[in-house]
Enzyme design. Structure first.
Site, PDB file in Angstrom:
ATOM      1  N   GLY A  69      24.369  11.898 -10.833  1.00  0.00           N
ATOM      2  CA  GLY A  69      24.462  12.045  -9.673  1.00  0.00           C
ATOM      3  C   GLY A  69      24.150  13.875 -10.092  1.00  0.00           C
ATOM      4  O   GLY A  69      24.764  13.635 -11.825  1.00  0.00           O
ATOM      5  N   CYS A  96      22.420   7.151 -15.823  1.00  0.00           N
ATOM      6  CA  CYS A  96      22.976   8.777 -15.975  1.00  0.00           C
ATOM      7  C   CYS A  96      24.427   8.835 -15.627  1.00  0.00           C
ATOM      8  O   CYS A  96      24.903   8.573 -16.234  1.00  0.00           O
ATOM      9  CB  CYS A  96      21.874   9.456 -15.343  1.00  0.00           C
ATOM     10  N   TYR A  97      24.456   9.222 -14.415  1.00  0.00           N
ATOM     11  CA  TYR A  97      26.516   9.740 -14.114  1.00  0.00           C
ATOM     12  C   TYR A  97      26.704   7.956 -13.932  1.00  0.00           C
ATOM     13  O   TYR A  97      28.083   8.184 -14.131  1.00  0.00           O
ATOM     14  CB  TYR A  97      25.878  11.048 -12.672  1.00  0.00           C
ATOM     15  N   HIS A 183      16.613   8.820 -17.034  1.00  0.00           N
ATOM     16  CA  HIS A 183      16.040   8.201 -15.715  1.00  0.00           C
ATOM     17  C   HIS A 183      15.271   7.544 -15.952  1.00  0.00           C
ATOM     18  O   HIS A 183      13.989   7.245 -15.935  1.00  0.00           O
ATOM     19  CB  HIS A 183      15.989   9.560 -14.824  1.00  0.00           C
ATOM     20  N   GLU A 185      13.986   5.776 -12.664  1.00  0.00           N
ATOM     21  CA  GLU A 185      13.480   5.847 -11.862  1.00  0.00           C
ATOM     22  C   GLU A 185      12.145   7.265 -12.028  1.00  0.00           C
ATOM     23  O   GLU A 185      11.009   6.694 -11.048  1.00  0.00           O
ATOM     24  CB  GLU A 185      14.244   6.395 -10.748  1.00  0.00           C
ATOM     25  N   GLY A 238       3.787  10.301  19.639  1.00  0.00           N
ATOM     26  CA  GLY A 238       2.527  10.194  19.051  1.00  0.00           C
ATOM     27  C   GLY A 238       1.519   9.344  17.929  1.00  0.00           C
ATOM     28  O   GLY A 238       0.797   9.649  16.920  1.00  0.00           O
ATOM     29  N   GLY A 239       2.855  10.302  16.916  1.00  0.00           N
ATOM     30  CA  GLY A 239       2.591  10.250  15.525  1.00  0.00           C
ATOM     31  C   GLY A 239       3.169   8.958  15.533  1.00  0.00           C
ATOM     32  O   GLY A 239       3.899   8.008  15.296  1.00  0.00           O
ATOM     33  N   ASP A 241       5.664   8.170  13.235  1.00  0.00           N
ATOM     34  CA  ASP A 241       7.272   6.471  12.987  1.00  0.00           C
ATOM     35  C   ASP A 241       6.939   6.342  14.507  1.00  0.00           C
ATOM     36  O   ASP A 241       7.484   5.181  14.589  1.00  0.00           O
ATOM     37  CB  ASP A 241       7.450   8.337  12.810  1.00  0.00           C
ATOM     38  N   SER A 242       6.981   7.544  15.533  1.00  0.00           N
ATOM     39  CA  SER A 242       6.921   6.064  17.035  1.00  0.00           C
ATOM     40  C   SER A 242       6.236   5.211  16.700  1.00  0.00           C
ATOM     41  O   SER A 242       7.068   4.382  17.634  1.00  0.00           O
ATOM     42  CB  SER A 242       7.661   7.825  17.708  1.00  0.00           C
ATOM     43  N   LYS A 380       7.858   7.106   4.115  1.00  0.00           N
ATOM     44  CA  LYS A 380       6.617   7.384   4.626  1.00  0.00           C
ATOM     45  C   LYS A 380       5.533   6.247   5.108  1.00  0.00           C
ATOM     46  O   LYS A 380       4.735   6.432   5.383  1.00  0.00           O
ATOM     47  CB  LYS A 380       6.353   8.713   5.180  1.00  0.00           C
TER      48      LYS A 380
END
Ligand code: XMP
Length: 524
Positions: A69, A96-97, A183, A185, A238-239, A241-242, A380
């Site tokens: 953080g 880290c933090y 870090h 990650e 139509g994307g 995600d939906s 995504k």
């Protein structure tokens, strides 16, 4: 906050998976850690920093990770954490933090050593360690800190150090408490993934059983539990995600689902026809096509502020859905393809608001729906993997993202029919040339932007005073960061000459060479 309450309400997960909670002490860090945990096939959930020990225990985690953080443990508004967490019998890794917070809370010493470390740093493993076993004794790690732990709390063994961090890693195996200053990650810590996996598999005993298939099973169970026997509507654009959200809901509750495709008049050329063809004809979903161009354009008339545009579009979408739902029976649920980055960017307690994504910050307070958001913890690329697993066609799974507010946030200033037509014509040339060059799938997004200025040109023998068009093309993994695409000059040339020749209202083309940050992908 919407994201947090969903997590705490247990909406995010069910099923027989070991789960690790990532305590959000700075959202940009937390989301990357959560991804790494999932990449190790362990279910991860991000939880807010003020989560109580009882709430944590109720979720029965195999382990807890405290994220990094931006703060110092000595700052006036320093994030604190209930120290009972460290005695809850659940393994904890502070990063880290989080590492400093662990040390500070348990009686160690955190100081400003005067040697801030940023970037690549050599680390030396100095003691027997569960996290570093089988890893080299010297390795490069990525650091980003001002304060450092100079003395570990009682009961901890110091396991690694660097020039500026006497206690770069520490552990108390008996209590299952671990801390690392660097870090693990980020990709710049080459052995970081292995270290995280040692924490997950060895320290927490978590099983690597969380896969894209299990995400689907879990979502289907959660949707059934939430919706019961009631009807559901889904805003389908139509994307990807939906579409994935709709496919999951259809798998879960079948004919209880009606999809609504709202043509708000802010779509690209040919888009409405394409959505109809794919979903009604190929997928046989119950599809209602609402033509709402007038309603949206009237609501947007004279509005130039980007946030105001999003609010108006978000609200108008909901009002249209409500009107449709009133015609159907027992429809209380609305499915949205909201992703994790939409929630983060719309602002949480620990992340600044960048833009109110129309389907998060742009929702009206008084809407009548309960939301079903099966993708709200996913990125995504994970959604695309789920879409492939569900058997959606590649044109949908690999479609470049298109924002819900559509061309309204790519037309700077007033959104009028005339300006929409200009942008539509130019934008379709950009996409055609990208496809022709075989670059469509390599780019995260590629599109045109119409700014609110005019420029002088000369065509034939005459002066022109017309619009410029800005081309934007970016590469990205998850839209949290992005880089401008190095499009070949020939492709840019083809776009430029075609746009100026074929769209009479445009006399100049520019290419946007900004990355995110500091810019964003969309212009508004
Ligand atoms: P920015 O412009 O913030 O965009 O870098 C990140 C990603 O989000 C999309 N975007 C939106 N999508 N509603 C959406 O559905 C919105 O209000 C919205 N704003 C931005 C953008 O296209 C990019 O993929």
């Amino acid at each position: 906050m919407a994201g947090e309450s969903a997590v705490l309400a247990g909406q995010a997960s069910t099923g027989d998976f070991d789960r690790v909670l990532v305590v959000d002490l700075g959202a940009q860090y937390a989301q990357l850690i959560a991804r790494r945990v999932r990449e190790a096939h362990v279910l991860s959930e991000i939880v807010p920093r003020d989560i109580t020990v009882e709430e944590i225990k109720a979720r029965d985690p195999a382990g807890i990770i405290l994220s990094g953080g931006p703060a110092s443990v000595y700052a006036d508004d320093a994030y604190e954490i209930d120290t009972a967490l460290f005695g809850a019998g659940v393994p904890v890794l502070g990063i880290c933090y989080g590492h400093q917070l662990l040390a500070h809370s348990l009686g160690g010493t955190v100081e400003q050593t005067g040697t801030a470390e940023y970037g690549k740093t050599e680390l030396e493993v100095t003691g027997d360690s569960a996290l570093f076993s089988n890893l080299p004794l010297r390795q490069d790690v990525w650091m980003s800190h001002g304060d450092a732990v100079v003395a570990a709390p009682e009961g901890f063994a110091v396991t690694a150090s660097t020039a500026g961090s006497p206690v770069a890693a520490m552990e108390d195996r008996q209590r299952g408490l671990y801390g690392v200053q660097f870090h693990p990650e980020v990709v710049h810590t080459p052995r970081g993934t292995e270290l995280l996996q040692r924490f997950l598999y060895e320290a927490c005993g978590a099983r690597p059983t969380w896969t894209r298939h299990s995400i689907i099973e879990q979502s289907v169970d959660a949707i059934r539990a939430q919706v019961g026997g009631e009807n559901v509507i889904c805003g389908l654009s139509g994307g990807v995600d939906s579409s994935v959200a709709a496919a999951l809901v259809q798998k879960a509750v079948g004919s209880q689902l009606t999809c609504i495709f709202v043509d708000h008049g802010l779509l690209r050329a040919g888009e409405a026809e394409q959505v109809e063809a794919t979903f009604r004809d190929a997928f046989h979903v119950n599809l209602i096509h609402v033509k709402a161009e007038d309603r949206f354009l009237e609501a947007l008339a004279g509005v130039t502020d980007p946030e105001a545009k999003r609010m108006i579009i978000g609200e108008t979408f909901i009002r249209v859905f409500e009107d449709v739902a009133d015609e159907l029976t027992d429809t209380r649920f609305l499915v949205q393809g909201t992703l994790y980055p939409d929630i983060i960017e719309s602002g949480t307690k620990d992340a600044a608001k960048i833009k109110s994504h129309h389907n998060v910050g742009g929702l009206p307070d008084d809407m009548q729906f309960e939301l079903v958001e099966p993708l709200r913890d996913l990125f995504k690329d994970e959604v695309r993997a789920v879409g492939e697993e569900l058997g959606l066609p590649p044109e949908i799974v690999w479609r470049q993202p298109f924002p819900g507010p559509g061309l309204a946030i790519r037309i700077i200033g007033d959104v009028t029919r005339e300006r929409l037509n200009i942008l539509r014509a130019a934008d379709s040339i950009v996409l055609e040339e990208v496809r022709k060059a075989g670059l469509y799938n390599e780019l995260w997004q590629s599109f045109g932007v119409l700014p609110a200025i005019k420029t002088v040109g000369v065509q034939g023998d005459g002066r022109t005073y017309a619009h410029p068009l800005i081309i934007r093309a970016v590469t990205s993994d998850d839209a949290m960061t992005a880089d401008w695409a190095r499009l070949p000059y020939e492709v840019l040339e083809a776009m430029s000459s075609r746009i100026i020749n074929e769209v009479p209202e445009i006399n100049r083309v520019a290419y946007d060479i900004s990355s995110k940050p500091p810019a964003t992908i969309e212009w508004e």
